[in-house]
Design an enzyme around this catalytic site. Structure first.
Site, PDB file in Angstrom:
ATOM      1  CG  ASP A 123      16.779  -1.761  17.088  1.00 47.53           C
ATOM      2  OD1 ASP A 123      15.672  -1.252  17.350  1.00 47.53           O
ATOM      3  OD2 ASP A 123      17.629  -2.024  17.963  1.00 47.53           O
ATOM      4  CD1 TRP A 147      17.313   8.389  11.262  1.00 43.35           C
ATOM      5  CD2 TRP A 147      15.251   9.224  11.592  1.00 43.35           C
ATOM      6  NE1 TRP A 147      17.030   9.254  10.226  1.00 43.35           N
ATOM      7  CE2 TRP A 147      15.773   9.778  10.404  1.00 43.35           C
ATOM      8  CE3 TRP A 147      13.977   9.598  12.008  1.00 43.35           C
ATOM      9  CZ2 TRP A 147      15.057  10.688   9.626  1.00 43.35           C
ATOM     10  CZ3 TRP A 147      13.266  10.504  11.230  1.00 43.35           C
ATOM     11  CH2 TRP A 147      13.804  11.036  10.053  1.00 43.35           C
ATOM     12  CG  HIS A 173       7.908   3.476  14.203  1.00 44.81           C
ATOM     13  ND1 HIS A 173       8.968   2.633  14.440  1.00 44.81           N
ATOM     14  CD2 HIS A 173       7.372   3.742  15.425  1.00 44.81           C
ATOM     15  CE1 HIS A 173       9.064   2.405  15.747  1.00 44.81           C
ATOM     16  NE2 HIS A 173       8.107   3.069  16.356  1.00 44.81           N
ATOM     17  CG  LEU A 231      13.252 -10.469  -2.725  1.00 42.01           C
ATOM     18  CD1 LEU A 231      14.642 -10.917  -2.253  1.00 42.01           C
ATOM     19  CD2 LEU A 231      13.158  -8.953  -2.583  1.00 42.01           C
ATOM     20  CD  GLU A 279      29.644 -15.814   9.241  1.00 39.87           C
ATOM     21  OE1 GLU A 279      30.200 -14.952   9.949  1.00 39.87           O
ATOM     22  OE2 GLU A 279      29.919 -17.033   9.302  1.00 39.87           O
TER      23      GLU A 279
HETATM   24  C1  IPE Z   1      13.786  -5.964  17.616  1.00 37.21           C
HETATM   25  O1  IPE Z   1      14.005  -4.661  18.014  1.00 37.21           O
HETATM   26  C2  IPE Z   1      12.407  -6.102  17.020  1.00 37.21           C
HETATM   27  C3  IPE Z   1      12.224  -5.480  15.716  1.00 37.21           C
HETATM   28  C4  IPE Z   1      13.141  -4.862  15.009  1.00 37.21           C
HETATM   29  C5  IPE Z   1      10.886  -5.609  15.167  1.00 37.21           C
HETATM   30  P1  IPE Z   1      13.641  -4.160  19.486  1.00 37.21           P
HETATM   31  O2  IPE Z   1      13.949  -2.715  19.524  1.00 37.21           O
HETATM   32  O3  IPE Z   1      12.271  -4.569  19.862  1.00 37.21           O
HETATM   33  O4  IPE Z   1      14.672  -4.993  20.377  1.00 37.21           O
HETATM   34  P2  IPE Z   1      15.237  -4.715  21.837  1.00 37.21           P
HETATM   35  O5  IPE Z   1      14.061  -4.414  22.719  1.00 37.21           O
HETATM   36  O6  IPE Z   1      16.157  -3.538  21.738  1.00 37.21           O
HETATM   37  O7  IPE Z   1      15.980  -5.956  22.220  1.00 37.21           O
HETATM   38  C1  IPE Z   2      12.633  -0.636  15.292  1.00 35.66           C
HETATM   39  O1  IPE Z   2      12.929   0.593  15.868  1.00 35.66           O
HETATM   40  C2  IPE Z   2      11.175  -0.795  14.955  1.00 35.66           C
HETATM   41  C3  IPE Z   2      10.452  -1.774  15.788  1.00 35.66           C
HETATM   42  C4  IPE Z   2      10.946  -2.432  16.799  1.00 35.66           C
HETATM   43  C5  IPE Z   2       9.072  -2.004  15.456  1.00 35.66           C
HETATM   44  P1  IPE Z   2      12.691   0.862  17.417  1.00 35.66           P
HETATM   45  O2  IPE Z   2      11.316   1.379  17.608  1.00 35.66           O
HETATM   46  O3  IPE Z   2      13.039  -0.321  18.235  1.00 35.66           O
HETATM   47  O4  IPE Z   2      13.751   2.036  17.659  1.00 35.66           O
HETATM   48  P2  IPE Z   2      14.691   2.234  18.930  1.00 35.66           P
HETATM   49  O5  IPE Z   2      15.408   0.940  19.156  1.00 35.66           O
HETATM   50  O6  IPE Z   2      13.802   2.607  20.068  1.00 35.66           O
HETATM   51  O7  IPE Z   2      15.615   3.334  18.520  1.00 35.66           O
HETATM   52 MG    MG Z   3      14.729  -0.980  19.136  1.00 36.11          MG
END
Ligand code: IPE
Ligand code: IPE
Ligand code: MG
Length: 252
Positions: free
Chosen positions: A26, A31, A43, A137, A213
């Site tokens: 996430d 970032w 991304h 892995l 955990e």
């Molecule tokens: C969880 O992150 C999904 C992935 C990392 C693919 P999200 O950014 O979608 O989760 P929420 O919306 O903050 O709960």
């Molecule tokens: C995780 O980063 C990637 C996916 C959920 C695909 P986010 O896109 O959720 O990034 P934030 O949470 O908005 O910073």
């Molecule tokens: Mg996110």
């Protein structure tokens, strides 16, 4: 009698390496925002972090790495972002498959395959077929994945087997359901890491994480490096797992 200092010490509970690590990758958007860049740039850099992490996980002796790459709820993002994420996943499989295969990585996907772009499905099933015998892995890509939906699919399979008379309703227990999940045959996750600070599970491995955990790190996913992974593993080793009993145990 003095105990010889060379006697084998009993395996210390809590020092074990996790066999299976799950990562909620996430913070790509945050970032990018912090640098005044578009989300897609976050991304893209996230894919680089993923490459590093697969390499580091293998080197550190992790056997199964499950990465949350796209949730069933991520379809609710703007169309352009969804399409950018789909392009990135395709590119990752195309560009990295040969290297993953060379490194002995077995690739598999968990999540709902129904209705997915046929091009992605083909890339994924070719990757699974090519790497099936690898055992350094296992990289489990959670794509179009939601824990609730996965459990519902398993329940539907059970219902169909009961209806057709091949399964006795009395035989439906936790193991029976477990064997019908997308993760059937994999060990359950010992450690789940979430980057970017949110203290929630966001529909990731709901069933399988019953005794995992959790380690949440403040670092945004594109900045996740070997040091951050080692930090999470160190934190895991300090935890005392009890699995509902009174004594610390290394694994269920
Ligand atoms: C969880 O992150 C999904 C992935 C990392 C693919 P999200 O950014 O979608 O989760 P929420 O919306 O903050 O709960
Ligand atoms: C995780 O980063 C990637 C996916 C959920 C695909 P986010 O896109 O959720 O990034 P934030 O949470 O908005 O910073
Ligand atoms: Mg996110």
């Amino acid at each position: 009698m003095a105990i010889s200092s060379t006697a084998a010490a009993p395996a210390e509970v809590g020092t074990a390496m996790p066999v299976h690590v799950g990562i909620i990758m996430d913070g790509n958007g945050r970032w990018a925002a912090a640098r005044g860049l578009p989300r897609i740039e976050g991304h893209r850099r996230g894919v680089e972090a993923l490459r590093r992490t697969v390499r580091n996980a293998g080197e550190l002796g992790i056997k199964v790495l499950t990465i949350y790459s796209f949730s069933t709820e991520n379809w609710s993002r703007p169309k352009q972002e969804v399409s950018d994420l789909m392009s990135l996943i395709k590119r990752f499989v195309r560009e990295d498959l040969a290297e993953l295969h060379r490194a002995g990585v077995k690739v598999m996907m968990i999540g709902d395959r129904e209705g997915l772009d046929p091009e992605i499905l083909k890339l994924v099933s070719d990757a699974e077929a090519l790497t099936r015998e690898n055992d350094k892995l296992t990289l489990v890509v959670a794509f179009n994945y939601g824990g609730r939906q996965e459990i519902a699919r398993a329940a539907r399979r059970i219902a169909a087997e009961v209806a057709s008379g091949t399964l006795d309703p009395e035989a439906v227990d936790a193991d029976a359901l477990d064997r019908r999940l997308d993760t059937a045959g994999l060990p359950e996750p010992d450690l789940i890491i979430r980057t970017s600070g949110e203290l929630r599970v966001s529909n990731f491995l709901l069933w399988q994480a019953a005794y995992a955990e959790f380690v949440v790190l403040p670092v945004h996913w594109p900045d996740f490096d070997r040091g951050a992974l080692v930090q999470a593993l160190d934190e895991f080793r300090r935890r005392e797992r009890r699995f509902g009993g009174l004594e610390a145990r290394a694994r269920a």
